[in-house]
Design a protein around this motif. Structure first.
Motif, mmCIF file in Angstrom:
data_model
loop_
_atom_site.group_PDB
_atom_site.id
_atom_site.type_symbol
_atom_site.label_atom_id
_atom_site.label_comp_id
_atom_site.label_asym_id
_atom_site.label_seq_id
_atom_site.Cartn_x
_atom_site.Cartn_y
_atom_site.Cartn_z
ATOM 1 N N HIS A 191 -29.563 44.885 46.407
ATOM 2 C CA HIS A 191 -30.135 43.594 46.781
ATOM 3 C C HIS A 191 -29.753 43.326 48.220
ATOM 4 O O HIS A 191 -28.570 43.322 48.551
ATOM 5 C CB HIS A 191 -29.605 42.478 45.875
ATOM 6 C CG HIS A 191 -29.930 42.700 44.430
ATOM 7 N ND1 HIS A 191 -31.185 42.492 43.900
ATOM 8 C CD2 HIS A 191 -29.163 43.170 43.409
ATOM 9 C CE1 HIS A 191 -31.168 42.816 42.616
ATOM 10 N NE2 HIS A 191 -29.961 43.233 42.294
ATOM 11 N N ASP A 192 -30.751 43.121 49.050
ATOM 12 C CA ASP A 192 -30.520 42.838 50.462
ATOM 13 C C ASP A 192 -29.548 43.858 51.078
ATOM 14 O O ASP A 192 -28.542 43.499 51.691
ATOM 15 C CB ASP A 192 -29.987 41.400 50.601
ATOM 16 C CG ASP A 192 -29.951 40.960 52.063
ATOM 17 O OD1 ASP A 192 -30.679 41.562 52.889
ATOM 18 O OD2 ASP A 192 -29.187 40.034 52.375
ATOM 19 N N LYS A 193 -29.848 45.130 50.884
ATOM 20 C CA LYS A 193 -29.067 46.243 51.445
ATOM 21 C C LYS A 193 -27.610 46.265 50.993
ATOM 22 O O LYS A 193 -26.745 46.829 51.665
ATOM 23 C CB LYS A 193 -29.129 46.247 52.974
ATOM 24 C CG LYS A 193 -30.532 46.497 53.509
ATOM 25 C CD LYS A 193 -30.515 46.599 55.007
ATOM 26 C CE LYS A 193 -31.912 46.932 55.526
ATOM 27 N NZ LYS A 193 -31.974 46.953 56.966
ATOM 28 N N GLY A 194 -27.331 45.612 49.873
ATOM 29 C CA GLY A 194 -25.960 45.621 49.358
ATOM 30 C C GLY A 194 -25.943 45.902 47.871
ATOM 31 O O GLY A 194 -26.941 45.710 47.170
ATOM 32 N N VAL A 214 -18.707 44.081 49.175
ATOM 33 C CA VAL A 214 -20.068 44.419 48.779
ATOM 34 C C VAL A 214 -20.313 45.804 49.381
ATOM 35 O O VAL A 214 -20.080 46.009 50.577
ATOM 36 C CB VAL A 214 -21.081 43.399 49.341
ATOM 37 C CG1 VAL A 214 -22.504 43.848 49.051
ATOM 38 C CG2 VAL A 214 -20.823 42.017 48.753
ATOM 39 N N PRO A 229 -22.393 48.906 50.864
ATOM 40 C CA PRO A 229 -23.691 49.010 51.545
ATOM 41 C C PRO A 229 -24.610 49.967 50.778
ATOM 42 O O PRO A 229 -24.137 50.884 50.123
ATOM 43 C CB PRO A 229 -23.315 49.610 52.898
ATOM 44 C CG PRO A 229 -22.097 50.424 52.613
ATOM 45 C CD PRO A 229 -21.358 49.727 51.498
ATOM 46 N N SER A 230 -25.908 49.720 50.854
ATOM 47 C CA SER A 230 -26.840 50.656 50.232
ATOM 48 C C SER A 230 -27.085 51.808 51.203
ATOM 49 O O SER A 230 -26.753 51.714 52.387
ATOM 50 C CB SER A 230 -28.162 49.960 49.935
ATOM 51 O OG SER A 230 -28.744 49.518 51.143
ATOM 52 N N MET A 231 -27.646 52.881 50.689
ATOM 53 C CA MET A 231 -28.012 53.980 51.578
ATOM 54 C C MET A 231 -29.220 53.541 52.408
ATOM 55 O O MET A 231 -30.049 52.751 51.946
ATOM 56 C CB MET A 231 -28.346 55.219 50.755
ATOM 57 C CG MET A 231 -27.100 55.818 50.113
ATOM 58 S SD MET A 231 -27.507 57.048 48.900
ATOM 59 C CE MET A 231 -28.103 58.339 49.963
ATOM 60 N N ALA A 232 -29.290 54.057 53.620
ATOM 61 C CA ALA A 232 -30.373 53.648 54.514
ATOM 62 C C ALA A 232 -31.730 54.136 53.985
ATOM 63 O O ALA A 232 -31.789 55.095 53.211
ATOM 64 C CB ALA A 232 -30.121 54.213 55.903
ATOM 65 N N HIS A 275 -34.015 55.704 55.474
ATOM 66 C CA HIS A 275 -34.167 57.119 55.833
ATOM 67 C C HIS A 275 -32.836 57.572 56.406
ATOM 68 O O HIS A 275 -32.148 56.802 57.083
ATOM 69 C CB HIS A 275 -35.287 57.316 56.868
ATOM 70 C CG HIS A 275 -35.066 56.546 58.128
ATOM 71 N ND1 HIS A 275 -34.232 56.991 59.120
ATOM 72 C CD2 HIS A 275 -35.535 55.344 58.549
ATOM 73 C CE1 HIS A 275 -34.207 56.115 60.104
ATOM 74 N NE2 HIS A 275 -34.983 55.097 59.787
#
Lengths: 507, 242
Positions: A435-438, A454, A456-459, A461
């Motif tokens: 959610h929202d890159k987290g 929190v 971080p999500s994987m980018a 790309h």
């Protein structure tokens, strides 16, 4: 025994107790901050700190490399001075020697000055079991003795207690209410100890340094209690780790410069006593009989071990504890042994030779290297912690899941195509929880992490996926390298080739 | 002259923007980076956990990837320092040992490369914010990168650099430490963020995405608005080359 210092359970469990004890954390933070800023100031004021650190290291390296020679010299000279010298290969032997002397002297009481070796041997317990009153005369040691605890710091044994807790302990001891006023509390202990010094049959000390060339022992202290312990009782027993040796009084100058500054930021401790044998005819005071017990207890195992021999260089200043961000939060008892902090995390397993049981302490470090930077004799503790972890793995004591995880890691990292595929799969797998890159779910390895953060999500790309495009873009837009930069770089290349491969840092 | 980018797995997977900033910033100074796609990870997670055999596998991909490079530049002091452990890993293997010594000598952390190799201290950036700097332990203490970032930051126009109290204290990351000893690590990062808040800085800058990921994660967990950036990103944004 206080549950916080129990050697039961894991370091994680013991640390949890400390992490939930705000009194302890505040007390430890308060004092370690004072000590480390004091040390910093003393090192700066000294002016040539790094040079003296190196001198200290060289003296220790040399002494330990020739420990057999210097030990022999020390023992010969000490015996010439009339000292009874004993060797104790382990705790049982050391205890035996102490008890034999105590029985021979028909001792009813022993008064002690601060000694980490005596803590390591749990000598108080043995003496008390034999019905011999044993009193610690260092203020901090006196406090933890009342509390039934071990030291939680090499130099400041009661660092984990605040003055209210100390007032409570001392009030109970005094049988009257004492206010939490440090002068009054210290005054009480001073009065009480006077009687003990005068009545003791045996004075027991540790040893900061043993001087080989004269067979002398040197004690650093601030309270004057060690001087009492070494002058009033008729018999003196000194316990020393076999590595406490330095060759000469000249070397002591370096150690006396490094030790107090590193420990407390003092230029010199209030008292520094050099003791060469028992009382001589013309002496006004001093013990009539003096024993030195040289304790091995796992130390000689480090000799010849290229990864751990430098452990014996330690001068027990506690500087590594004061800068350690882990120690600061969990205090000394979490380490589960006599020695705590980074040095304890390495020394305890090394001296115990029991990798399987002890090395979980080695995991209680972020490997930040603050210990190494603070160490007055530059012991690479952060490297040693990794060596301990490696030895555990090599001897098949690694955690099964971790071991599997690392095998998987190696499979991925052996081939960039596999890594790229794993990154792609990870990106798909993470979708439901991002959610929202987290990522906030508290599951699996993310449980502990996401309790405080929190993730971080994987980018969208990966860098490698974008590389082609990026490379073409910069090729189109970038100016050519200017001649000056090219010259600089070519010169560096030439220097590198000319110097061969040194493997050092870039300067 | 072949200058290769050692992206590090964290910047590759999670923070490609850091690598992109480096590539563009260096290109603006005439340095076309090369990117050997066979690179993977420096092997630090397994090295620090004691799994050296697995580490050798990862290390070999890095050694092969950069075998023909003249310079290697990385956005992490920690991964750069890991390369310094390679000779120890291959001490009984002359072929790999040779490559390890070579790689150790030619690998630079990003600010080392800018300042020491290129001789650049001012990239012409403008960044009108209150910024505090966290010196990561491996980069500053073990690799010795202390002056370079300060020099670069001092030249940025409009930037107000506020000192971070207890800056040299570890943020609590420590790789697998943060997972294995999560409560101790949590206490450490919470204290680090307390100090960052004391500075009232708008931006936290650093040289290592692992530490910054840790700190940013705690900032976000606590709902703090401090922006977290790698110095390469800050400088790149500051020069406005887009």
């Amino acid at each position: 025994m206080n549950p916080a210092q129990s050697t039961q359970g894991t370091v994680k469990e013991r640390a949890d107790v400390a992490l939930n004890n705000d009194f302890l954390r505040n007390a430890v933070k308060f004092t370690t901050e004072r000590l480390r800023s004091g040390k910093q100031a003393a090192a700066t004021e000294h002016g040539n700190w790094e040079e003296w650190r190196e001198r200290g290291r060289q003296i220790r390296l040399h002494t330990i490399a020739h420990l057999d020679y210097y030990l022999n010299t020390f023992v010969e000279n000490a015996r010439k001075n009339g000292v009874h010298v004993h060797f104790a290969p382990d705790t049982a032997a050391a205890t035996d020697i102490v008890m034999t002397i105590a029985r021979h002297k028909q001792a009813e009481s022993v008064v002690k000055s601060k000694s980490m070796v005596s803590e390591e041997l749990h000598i108080n317990r043995a003496l008390e079991l034999a019905g011999i009153e044993t009193i610690e005369s260092d203020l901090g040691e006196y406090i933890i003795q009342l509390a039934g605890e071990g030291p939680s710091h090499i130099v400041i044994p009661a660092i984990h207690k605040n003055r209210y807790q100390i007032a409570e302990l001392l009030s109970e001891d005094a049988g009257e209410e004492l206010p939490p006023d440090t002068t009054i509390l210290a005054g009480y202990v001073r009065r009480k100890l006077r009687e003990k010094f005068l009545g003791a049959d045996i004075g027991m000390t540790g040893c900061n340094f043993a001087i080989a060339e004269t067979g002398s022992m040197v004690l650093f202290e601030n309270e004057g209690n060690a001087r009492m312990v070494t002058t009033l009782p008729k018999t003196q027993i000194t316990l020393m780790g076999m590595e406490r040796i330095i060759p000469s009084w000249e070397d002591l100058e370096v150690m006396a410069t490094l030790l107090p500054r590193s420990a407390t930021g003092q230029r010199l401790t209030m008292y520094m006593s050099g003791i060469t044998g028992p009382k001589r005819t013309a002496d006004g005071d001093g013990p009539e009989e003096m024993h030195i017990i040289i304790v091995d207890n796992g130390r000689s195992e480090q000799l010849g071990d290229p990864e751990f021999q430098e452990l014996l260089n330690c001068i027990r200043c506690g500087a590594c504890l004061n800068v350690c961000p882990v120690y600061r939060h969990i205090g000394g008892h979490s380490y589960g042994g006599t020695y705590s902090g980074p040095i304890g995390a390495v020394l305890t397993p090394a001296l115990n030779r029991n990798v399987a049981e002890w090395d979980d302490i080695a995991n209680a470090s972020s490997l930040c290297g603050a210990c190494y930077e603070a160490c007055p004799v530059k012991i690479p503790l952060h490297d040693m912690l990794v060596y301990l972890r490696r030895r555990k793995v090599e001897r098949g004591h690694g955690n099964r899941w971790e071991s599997l995880g690392m095998k998987g890691f190696a499979v991925l990292m052996a081939n960039s195509k596999r890594l790229a595929l794993a990154l792609k799969m990870g990106r798909i797998a993470q979708k439901p929880v991002v959610h929202d890159k987290g990522i906030t779910i508290k599951m699996g390895p993310l449980k502990g992490w996401n309790t405080y953060r929190v993730a971080p999500s994987m980018a969208d790309h990966s860098f490698r996926e974008h590389w082609q495009e990026l490379s073409e873009e910069t090729r189109r837009t970038a100016p050519p390298m200017d001649a000056q930069t090219r010259d600089r770089m070519e010169q560096i290349l030439r220097q590198r080739r000319a110097s061969g491969i040194t493997g050092g840092q870039h300067e | 002259m072949k200058v290769s980018l050692f992206i590090t797995c964290l910047s590759d997977a999670i923070y490609p923007r850091v690598g992109e900033a480096m590539v563009r910033l260096l290109a603006a100074h005439g340095v076309q980076l090369d990117f050997p796609p066979v690179q993977t990870c420096c092997g630090q997670p397994s090295y620090n956990s004691g799994y050296w055999e697995e580490t050798r596998t990862a290390a070999k991909t890095i050694l092969k990837a950069f075998e023909s490079s003249d310079f290697v530049v990385s956005p992490s002091g920690s991964c750069t320092y890991m390369v310094h452990h390679y000779p120890e890993l291959f001490k009984d293997d002359p072929h790999w040992l040779q490559l390890a010594h070579e790689l150790e000598a030619k690998t630079y952390e990003f600010t080392q490369f800018l300042v020491q190799v290129l001789g650049i201290t001012d990239v012409g950036a403008h960044f009108p914010y209150k910024v505090t700097y966290h010196p990561s332990c491996h980069g500053s203490r073990l690799l010795g990168v202390r002056e370079e970032p300060m020099t670069l930051l001092s030249q940025v126009r409009g930037l107000e650099l506020v000192p971070l109290p207890f800056a040299e204290d570890c943020c609590g990351f420590g790789g697998t430490f943060a997972v294995k000893m999560s409560d101790i690590s949590g206490a450490m990062v919470s204290e680090k963020v307390d100090h960052i808040k004391e500075t009232e800085a708008q931006v936290l800058v650093g040289l290592d995405m692992a530490c910054l990921m840790n700190i940013a994660g705690n900032l976000r967990h606590r709902g703090e608005q401090v922006r977290v950036m790698h110095l390469a990103e800050l400088l790149y944004e500051g020069v406005g080359v887009t």
